[in-house]
Design a protein around this motif. Structure first.
Motif: not given
Length: 342
Positions: A88-116
């Motif tokens: 929401y806060l990055t230049p395009v309000t509908l995109l931007g946080g997805e990469a960080f959500r993928i990274y956190l899902t992998k690191k915090k929940l220990n899921f594979s990169w592919e499935k995250s």
């Protein structure tokens, strides 16, 4: 540094647009929006916003479960809120946080990169599908009730919508036929699939796409449930817009609400942080065009953003928390490496 510069430029442009719109509407609309936001009416809008967020988290949990993964709603809610805040806060309000959500899902929940990555991409495609449906319905409703000030503006809106619709239809056509969308794009640009697939990251990318395509099957109940939750999410967003318009202008027709909602969503497509300026401009234009008052439209836009920013604040708190935890892990790892060297 380039990302920071882009953000500053986008924020500056948004601020200028916001300034122009507010100069015409009157700066006292700021205080009116603030008072509405702090009233019982504002609380209703905020509660609806959190309900919509909860549905988004449940949809993500459904997607992960379809991939054979399980996670607590509480944990997913934290990660989702961080992704929402960044998007929401990055230049395009509908995109931007997805990469960080993928990274956190992998690191915090220990899921594979592919499935995250696949879970977040699936979530975004489902979201984009209903976003586009409501956007088209809203613009069609606007055409029925109002008018575009110029043919150029009408053509620009039509081109944006047709472009997004074309990409979405291409994906669904390929996915329903179990075909690779990436391969199609690589062929268009004259790139051989083997060059990408034979690398480590390339393999992850194609494995991720397989996970995504596997989900989008008419035979899967999870696919239809995902679409159902997406429809519920956007219906509640539409309802939130309708309730807010009712608070500002009682006795409005439902199709006019749809027209205003569609134009507000169109404003969020502009590459500006939190739709600053573009949301007010789109809302004020649609309100004015439909005879509901240009100035009233700016109040609508500011209260809309206020509710979303309230949700962003929650995400920002978790972002700081996760950032501190990840930094601590890296520092401890660095210290352990130093000890080994000794």
């Amino acid at each position: 540094m380039k990302k920071i510069l882009k953000f500053v430029i986008a924020l500056s442009i948004g601020s200028v647009i916001f300034g122009f719109v507010m100069k015409r509407a009157g700066w006292d609309r700021l205080s009116e929006a603030f008072l509405l936001f702090l009233s019982v009416k504002g609380v209703i809008i905020i509660l609806l916003t959190f309900t919509i967020a909860a549905i988004s988290v449940l949809r993500w949990k459904l997607i992960l479960r379809a991939q054979g993964l399980d996670a607590r709603v509480k944990d997913l809610g934290k990660l989702w809120s961080v992704g929402f805040a960044l998007s929401y806060l990055t230049p395009v309000t509908l995109l931007g946080g997805e990469a960080f959500r993928i990274y956190l899902t992998k690191k915090k929940l220990n899921f594979s990169w592919e499935k995250s990555a696949a879970s977040v991409i699936i979530d975004k495609i489902l979201d984009g599908t209903l976003f586009l449906m409501f956007l088209i319905a809203g613009i069609l409703a606007f055409v029925f009730y109002g008018y575009f000030p110029s043919a150029m503006m009408a053509w620009l809106v039509a081109l944006v919508i047709l472009g997004l619709l074309g990409l979405l239809l291409l994906f669904y056509f390929k996915a329903m036929n179990r075909e690779s969308v990436l391969e199609w794009f690589l062929k268009v640009f004259g790139i051989k699939k083997e060059k990408i697939e034979n690398t480590k990251n390339g393999k992850i990318i194609f494995d991720t796409e397989k996970e995504v395509i596997r989900f989008f099957s008419p035979k899967r109940k999870d696919f239809w449930k995902g679409l159902g939750l997406s429809f519920l999410r956007y219906f509640l967003l539409f309802l939130r817009a309708g309730i807010l318009i009712f608070f500002l202008k009682e006795g409005i027709e439902i199709f006019k609400v749809l027209a205003i909602y569609g134009f507000a969503n169109l404003g969020l497509l502009f590459p500006l942080p939190a739709g600053l300026g573009s949301l007010e401009a789109a809302s004020a234009f649609s309100f004015g065009n439909l005879g509901l008052g240009f100035a009233t439209g700016t109040i609508f836009g500011m209260v809309w953003r206020g509710a979303d920013l309230f949700l962003c604040l929650i995400g920002a708190i978790f972002l700081v928390k996760f950032g501190a935890e990840l930094a601590e892990v890296k520092i401890l790892g660095f210290i352990d490496n130093l000890k080994k060297l000794k």
